[in-house]
Design a protein around this motif. Structure first.
Motif, PDB file in Angstrom:
ATOM      1  N   ALA A  24      59.569  46.058  32.988  1.00  0.00           N
ATOM      2  CA  ALA A  24      59.550  44.283  33.503  1.00  0.00           C
ATOM      3  C   ALA A  24      59.696  44.660  34.531  1.00  0.00           C
ATOM      4  CB  ALA A  24      60.836  43.931  32.964  1.00  0.00           C
ATOM      5  N   PHE A  25      60.659  45.702  35.573  1.00  0.00           N
ATOM      6  CA  PHE A  25      60.712  46.130  36.388  1.00  0.00           C
ATOM      7  C   PHE A  25      58.504  46.205  37.194  1.00  0.00           C
ATOM      8  CE2 PHE A  25      61.017  48.599  40.542  1.00  0.00           C
ATOM      9  CZ  PHE A  25      62.134  47.477  41.500  1.00  0.00           C
ATOM     10  N   ALA A  26      58.736  46.900  36.707  1.00  0.00           N
ATOM     11  CA  ALA A  26      56.464  47.271  37.119  1.00  0.00           C
ATOM     12  C   ALA A  26      55.614  45.990  37.527  1.00  0.00           C
ATOM     13  CB  ALA A  26      56.415  48.017  35.886  1.00  0.00           C
ATOM     14  N   ASP A  27      55.996  44.952  36.190  1.00  0.00           N
ATOM     15  CA  ASP A  27      55.625  44.264  36.565  1.00  0.00           C
ATOM     16  C   ASP A  27      55.818  42.723  37.621  1.00  0.00           C
ATOM     17  OD1 ASP A  27      52.996  44.116  34.722  1.00  0.00           O
ATOM     18  OD2 ASP A  27      54.893  42.953  33.036  1.00  0.00           O
ATOM     19  N   ALA A  28      57.108  42.832  37.662  1.00  0.00           N
ATOM     20  CA  ALA A  28      57.999  41.910  38.639  1.00  0.00           C
ATOM     21  C   ALA A  28      57.555  42.114  40.228  1.00  0.00           C
ATOM     22  CB  ALA A  28      59.461  42.002  38.167  1.00  0.00           C
ATOM     23  N   PHE A  29      57.126  44.162  39.611  1.00  0.00           N
ATOM     24  CA  PHE A  29      57.517  44.971  41.564  1.00  0.00           C
ATOM     25  C   PHE A  29      55.771  43.918  41.924  1.00  0.00           C
ATOM     26  CE2 PHE A  29      55.429  48.161  44.126  1.00  0.00           C
ATOM     27  CZ  PHE A  29      56.573  48.591  45.007  1.00  0.00           C
ATOM     28  N   ALA A  52      47.909  42.426  32.595  1.00  0.00           N
ATOM     29  CA  ALA A  52      49.587  42.665  33.071  1.00  0.00           C
ATOM     30  C   ALA A  52      49.216  43.009  34.566  1.00  0.00           C
ATOM     31  CB  ALA A  52      51.011  43.604  32.229  1.00  0.00           C
ATOM     32  N   PRO A  53      50.714  42.165  35.657  1.00  0.00           N
ATOM     33  CA  PRO A  53      50.717  42.677  37.038  1.00  0.00           C
ATOM     34  C   PRO A  53      50.377  44.094  37.154  1.00  0.00           C
ATOM     35  CG  PRO A  53      52.098  40.742  36.457  1.00  0.00           C
ATOM     36  CD  PRO A  53      51.768  42.042  35.020  1.00  0.00           C
ATOM     37  N   ALA A  58      47.422  48.696  38.826  1.00  0.00           N
ATOM     38  CA  ALA A  58      47.354  50.594  39.007  1.00  0.00           C
ATOM     39  C   ALA A  58      45.695  49.837  38.996  1.00  0.00           C
ATOM     40  CB  ALA A  58      48.118  50.383  37.286  1.00  0.00           C
ATOM     41  N   LEU A  59      45.047  49.022  38.546  1.00  0.00           N
ATOM     42  CA  LEU A  59      43.471  49.564  38.855  1.00  0.00           C
ATOM     43  C   LEU A  59      43.123  48.868  40.302  1.00  0.00           C
ATOM     44  CD1 LEU A  59      42.706  46.367  36.009  1.00  0.00           C
ATOM     45  CD2 LEU A  59      41.846  48.713  36.317  1.00  0.00           C
ATOM     46  N   ARG A  60      44.278  47.769  40.666  1.00  0.00           N
ATOM     47  CA  ARG A  60      43.780  48.570  42.715  1.00  0.00           C
ATOM     48  C   ARG A  60      44.168  49.433  43.006  1.00  0.00           C
ATOM     49  NH1 ARG A  60      47.578  44.346  44.148  1.00  0.00           N
ATOM     50  NH2 ARG A  60      49.251  45.696  44.259  1.00  0.00           N
ATOM     51  N   SER A  81      41.556  40.731  36.468  1.00  0.00           N
ATOM     52  CA  SER A  81      41.563  42.010  36.361  1.00  0.00           C
ATOM     53  C   SER A  81      40.364  42.045  37.769  1.00  0.00           C
ATOM     54  CB  SER A  81      41.127  42.335  35.458  1.00  0.00           C
ATOM     55  OG  SER A  81      39.875  42.153  34.390  1.00  0.00           O
ATOM     56  N   GLY A  82      39.679  41.164  37.889  1.00  0.00           N
ATOM     57  CA  GLY A  82      38.446  41.300  38.570  1.00  0.00           C
ATOM     58  C   GLY A  82      39.132  41.287  40.358  1.00  0.00           C
ATOM     59  N   MET A  83      40.120  40.361  39.902  1.00  0.00           N
ATOM     60  CA  MET A  83      40.458  39.661  41.634  1.00  0.00           C
ATOM     61  C   MET A  83      41.564  40.852  42.231  1.00  0.00           C
ATOM     62  SD  MET A  83      41.791  36.383  41.805  1.00  0.00           S
ATOM     63  CE  MET A  83      42.011  35.885  40.399  1.00  0.00           C
ATOM     64  N   TYR A  84      41.969  41.928  41.368  1.00  0.00           N
ATOM     65  CA  TYR A  84      43.296  43.175  41.733  1.00  0.00           C
ATOM     66  C   TYR A  84      41.839  44.636  41.687  1.00  0.00           C
ATOM     67  CZ  TYR A  84      47.456  42.026  40.253  1.00  0.00           C
ATOM     68  OH  TYR A  84      48.700  41.234  40.389  1.00  0.00           O
ATOM     69  N   LEU A  85      40.795  44.412  41.345  1.00  0.00           N
ATOM     70  CA  LEU A  85      40.060  45.285  41.683  1.00  0.00           C
ATOM     71  C   LEU A  85      38.809  45.472  42.963  1.00  0.00           C
ATOM     72  CD1 LEU A  85      37.807  45.445  37.425  1.00  0.00           C
ATOM     73  CD2 LEU A  85      39.020  47.110  39.259  1.00  0.00           C
ATOM     74  N   LEU A  86      38.710  43.867  43.100  1.00  0.00           N
ATOM     75  CA  LEU A  86      38.158  43.720  44.185  1.00  0.00           C
ATOM     76  C   LEU A  86      39.011  43.870  45.444  1.00  0.00           C
ATOM     77  CD1 LEU A  86      36.578  40.054  43.527  1.00  0.00           C
ATOM     78  CD2 LEU A  86      35.268  41.963  44.458  1.00  0.00           C
ATOM     79  N   HIS A  87      40.415  43.528  45.245  1.00  0.00           N
ATOM     80  CA  HIS A  87      41.903  44.116  46.441  1.00  0.00           C
ATOM     81  C   HIS A  87      41.678  45.432  46.878  1.00  0.00           C
ATOM     82  CE1 HIS A  87      42.965  40.447  47.271  1.00  0.00           C
ATOM     83  NE2 HIS A  87      43.397  39.705  45.653  1.00  0.00           N
ATOM     84  N   GLY A  88      40.740  46.375  46.208  1.00  0.00           N
ATOM     85  CA  GLY A  88      41.001  47.631  45.792  1.00  0.00           C
ATOM     86  C   GLY A  88      40.130  48.577  46.758  1.00  0.00           C
ATOM     87  N   MET A  89      38.416  47.235  46.242  1.00  0.00           N
ATOM     88  CA  MET A  89      37.363  48.051  46.699  1.00  0.00           C
ATOM     89  C   MET A  89      37.181  47.898  48.161  1.00  0.00           C
ATOM     90  SD  MET A  89      35.252  46.218  43.705  1.00  0.00           S
ATOM     91  CE  MET A  89      33.694  46.702  44.237  1.00  0.00           C
TER      92      MET A  89
END
Length: 224
Positions: A24-29, A52-53, A58-60, A81-89
């Protein structure tokens, strides 16, 4: 020293409680912006499951770790998930995302635009993954993210090995199947396929694997 009766059970309850609190903390982080929250709402309305957030974070991180310029995603959904990936790319990176439901991809387009990503940062391909993936370039991708039909996960693995460059990452979401993957009771075919996937990745000489306990389980492996 002898342990008190019931001591082991108490310890197991404490460990379980700590793990749930940690998850829960990992998601809230993770702080999610308005575009991500909007995409999650659209997924919920459509009856879709979003990562999950903590999984998204992790994907980012994984996309950033390989300095990803080209990523393939199986299962667009509404774009979480695509937005997280794009933020890390990389800023010039392109996400190729495949989904059999064009209506879901329209939500993803809107979410990407709301997040400030230019239209040329994502290539949307409607269709069944196993029909689309063979048309993508050999060794042309830094990361392949698989969040599609669990019955096809072994086929996704085979295609990912062809698509990835040396040093690229393949990532599978949802491999815990809400705890059913490790449950000893009879399980549906999709869970049996996930077990086969885990075994194949762990035993492959082409891959360096790790299983991350975020969200519903994130199976990651680097192609040698």
């Amino acid at each position: 020293m002898q342990s008190r009766p019931g001591n082991r059970g108490d310890k197991e309850r404490v460990i379980t409680g700590n793990r749930q609190t940690s998850w829960a903390f990992a998601d809230a982080f993770v702080a999610e912006d308005e575009a991500l929250r909007w995409a999650r709402d659209r997924a919920r309305e459509a009856g879709l499951r979003s990562v999950a957030p903590s999984t998204g974070a992790a994907l980012r991180l994984l996309a950033a770790s390989v300095d990803a310029k080209s990523v393939a995603e199986i299962g667009t959904g509404t774009g979480v998930s695509g937005m997280y990936l794009l933020h890390g790319m990389r800023p010039d990176g392109v996400l190729t995302t495949v989904d059999p439901e064009p209506d879901h991809q329209q939500f993803a387009r809107q979410a990407f635009r709301a997040s400030g990503f230019a239209s040329n940062r994502a290539r949307f391909i409607p269709g069944r993954a196993l029909d689309v993936l063979p048309r993508l370039a050999d060794a042309g991708y830094d990361l392949v993210f698989c969040d599609g039909d669990r019955l096809e996960c072994l086929d996704y693995l085979a295609e990912s090995l062809r698509l990835l460059r040396t040093g690229g990452l393949v990532v599978f979401e949802g491999v815990f199947a809400n705890g059913r993957t490790v449950d000893s009771g009879p399980q549906p075919t999709e869970v049996i396929r996930l077990r086969e996937l885990l075994r194949a990745v762990r035993e492959s000489h082409e891959l360096v694997p790790s299983l991350l306990p975020v969200g519903d389980g994130l199976l990651c492996a680097v192609k040698r």
